[in-house]
Design an enzyme around this catalytic site. Sequence first.
Site, PDB file in Angstrom:
ATOM      1  N   GLY A  95       0.835  -1.197   0.000  1.00 35.81           N
ATOM      2  CA  GLY A  95       0.000   0.000   0.000  1.00 35.81           C
ATOM      3  C   GLY A  95       0.866   1.240   0.000  1.00 35.81           C
ATOM      4  O   GLY A  95       2.052   1.178   0.321  1.00 35.81           O
ATOM      5  N   GLU A 211       3.909 -11.450  -5.917  1.00 30.38           N
ATOM      6  CA  GLU A 211       2.821 -11.571  -6.899  1.00 30.38           C
ATOM      7  C   GLU A 211       3.219 -11.116  -8.293  1.00 30.38           C
ATOM      8  O   GLU A 211       2.534 -11.409  -9.261  1.00 30.38           O
ATOM      9  CB  GLU A 211       1.590 -10.786  -6.413  1.00 30.38           C
ATOM     10  CG  GLU A 211       1.720  -9.260  -6.385  1.00 30.38           C
ATOM     11  CD  GLU A 211       2.393  -8.699  -5.130  1.00 30.38           C
ATOM     12  OE1 GLU A 211       3.111  -9.458  -4.458  1.00 30.38           O
ATOM     13  OE2 GLU A 211       2.217  -7.504  -4.844  1.00 30.38           O
ATOM     14  N   LYS A 409     -11.926 -13.126 -15.820  1.00 31.88           N
ATOM     15  CA  LYS A 409     -12.316 -13.543 -17.172  1.00 31.88           C
ATOM     16  C   LYS A 409     -11.739 -14.921 -17.555  1.00 31.88           C
ATOM     17  O   LYS A 409     -12.434 -15.757 -18.117  1.00 31.88           O
ATOM     18  CB  LYS A 409     -11.823 -12.492 -18.168  1.00 31.88           C
ATOM     19  CG  LYS A 409     -12.355 -12.663 -19.564  1.00 31.88           C
ATOM     20  CD  LYS A 409     -13.680 -12.004 -19.684  1.00 31.88           C
ATOM     21  CE  LYS A 409     -14.165 -11.854 -21.089  1.00 31.88           C
ATOM     22  NZ  LYS A 409     -15.367 -11.022 -21.141  1.00 31.88           N
TER      23      LYS A 409
END
Length: 553
Positions: A95, A211, A409
Site C-alpha cells: 500500500g 505476486e 475472465k
Amino acid sequence: MEQKEDSFRVTTSDDLEVSTYLEIAKQKAGEQPIAEKVPEVEREAVVVIDFGSQYSMLITRRVRECHVYSEVLPYDIPWQRIASLKPRGFIFSGGPASVCDPGAPLAPAHIYESHLPILGICYGMQVLTHQLGGRVALGTRHEYGHAILHQSAVESPIFADLPPSMPVWMSHGDQIVEMPPGFTTLGYTENSPIAAMGNEHGIIGIQFHPEVAHTPHGKDILKNFLYHICGCSGNWTPGSFIAESVARIRKQVGKGRVICALSGGVDSAVTAALVHRAIGDQLTCIFVNNGLLRQEEAERTINTFQRNLKMNIIDIDATDRFLQRLKGVTEPEMKRRLVGEEFIRVFEDEAAKLGRVDFLAQGTLYPDVIESVTPESSASAKIKTHHNVGGLPTKMTLSLIEPLRYLFKDEVREVGLTLGVPEEMIWRQPFPGPGLSIRIIGEVTREKLELLRAADWIVMNEIKKAKLYRQLWQSFAVLTDTRSVGVMGDFRTYGYLIAIRAVTSEDAMTADWARLPYDLLARISNRIVNEVPEVNRVVYDVSSKPPSTIEWE
Ligand code: XMP
C-alpha cells in the site's frame, strides 16, 4: 509439491472449425452433470486484505492460480464479511501509506485474534510489525526494482524447496528496524537486513512482492504459504466451482423462474450455461437480434444454446425496430444511447410476455465488482459511454443472480469450457453492445450493414486462417463515410473506403495496433475489393490507444 491437473488455466489449441466445437458441445451436453459428479468439498479460502496496493487484485489471482479461493477485501470491511468466507489465512497487501503516519490503515484486531496464518507483503509486513510490537522507520532511501534475497540460516516452510538466493522485486520506502517479539529473520537483501521474517504461529512478513512476474519464485512462495502454512490442499477447480454454484443457485431460486439476456459473448453465455445446469427449464434466455450483429452471429448463438445446450430460448429478430430508431442518426453517442434503450424495451416486452418471472441472471465479473467498490474518480472524463446488452432493465423488479461475480475472465472461460460452451464462443473477441452501428461512420442503413458484414467476415476468416485470432484483442472492419476514386477494368469507380482495425491489448484501456504481416493485409485487401460490391479501397489503421480509441466511434 502436488499440483492439480484440472487447473483454472486454459490451454487450448488454435480455433477449431465450428463443426468441431458443436461436436464437443454435444458430447459435453450429454455428459452427466458435473454438479452431481463432484463430491461436496469444503472450500478453502485465503483473504487478501487490501491496503490500497495496485497489486492487490494480482495477489488474489495468483492465489487462485494455486487452486485456493481468494477474495480481496478492504482493510476496514466489517469482520462478519471476512468471517463468512471461513478463511484459512490472510495476506496483507502492499500500500502507498506509511505506518509511521498517524491514521495509517491498519488490520482489524479480529484478524490477529483469529490465530490464523498471515503473510504480510511490503506495507502489509510493516503493518503487522507495527501492530505486533516491532518498529518500522521511515526509510532514508527507497528500494525499488530488482534485489537478491538471501535466505537466513533459519529454515522456514515459506521458502521450502527454493534456492538459498533468488531474485525478488522490491518497491518500498519504510523499513523494519526491529522485529516484533518472537520473530526471526528469514531473509535479507543488500539494502534490507530484514527482508523476510516469521514467527512460529505462521505469521510471515516479506518486504518484496511475490505476486509480480519480476519475482520468478514468487508463486512458489505463495504456494508454500497456502499449502504448508495455511494447510490448504488446492481443491478449488472449475469442477468444484460449478458444483458449489449449482447448489447455491438451486437454493436461491427454489421453484422460481429466471430470465437471462444472451448476447453471444462469453460472460452471458457462461452465466446462462451455469444457471441452466442448476435449474434447467426454469431458465428462459432472451436473445435479441438487433440487426447490428456480424455475419452468422445470431444463427450460431441460437444453434449453440437451443440445439446443443438444449436451453429454452426466445429468439427475437428486432432488426426493424432498431434500424427505425437509428434512422438519420450519425452521432456516435446517440447511436449508443438509442441501441441501449431499445434493447431494454425489447427485453422488457418479451419478459412481460412470460408472465411471472422472479430472477434476472447477469454476467457480472469480479473486476466490475471490485471497481464498483472503489468509487470512480470524478476527475476522469467520459470518453465513450458503454452500453452492454444485459444492462439491468430499469422498470423490472427482479432479484439478481450473478454466479460469475467472483470470477476473473480467464476463470470464466475455463468454467465455460467445462460446462460445454463451445470454444468459438469462449474465445470470441470482445464485440461492443451497439454492434456494427458504431463501426459504420455516419448513418446506419441495411445496405451499409450488408457491406460491412461481408468485409468483416473476410477479415475474421483471414485472421483465423493465419492463426492470429486469439493473439489479437480485436480485429474487424470499419465502413467509413469516405468515398474515393478507383479503376476496375476500364471503368472509373467511386466506391467506399473500408478500414481494417487490429489491436493487441491486455484490458482495452490501452492498445497497440497489431503488426499484421503484409501478405495477410494484402490478402484481406484483395478479397474485400473483389468480393464486396461498392468497395474499391482498403486502408489499415496504424494508430494506438491512446491517443486513438479501439473503435472508430
Ligand atoms: P474504445 O473504443 O473505447 O473501446 O477504445 C474499448 C473496448 O470497449 C468496447 N466498446 C464497447 N463495448 N459497448 C460495449 O459493450 C460500447 O458502447 C462500447 N464501445 C466500445 C470496444 O469494442 C473495446 O473492446
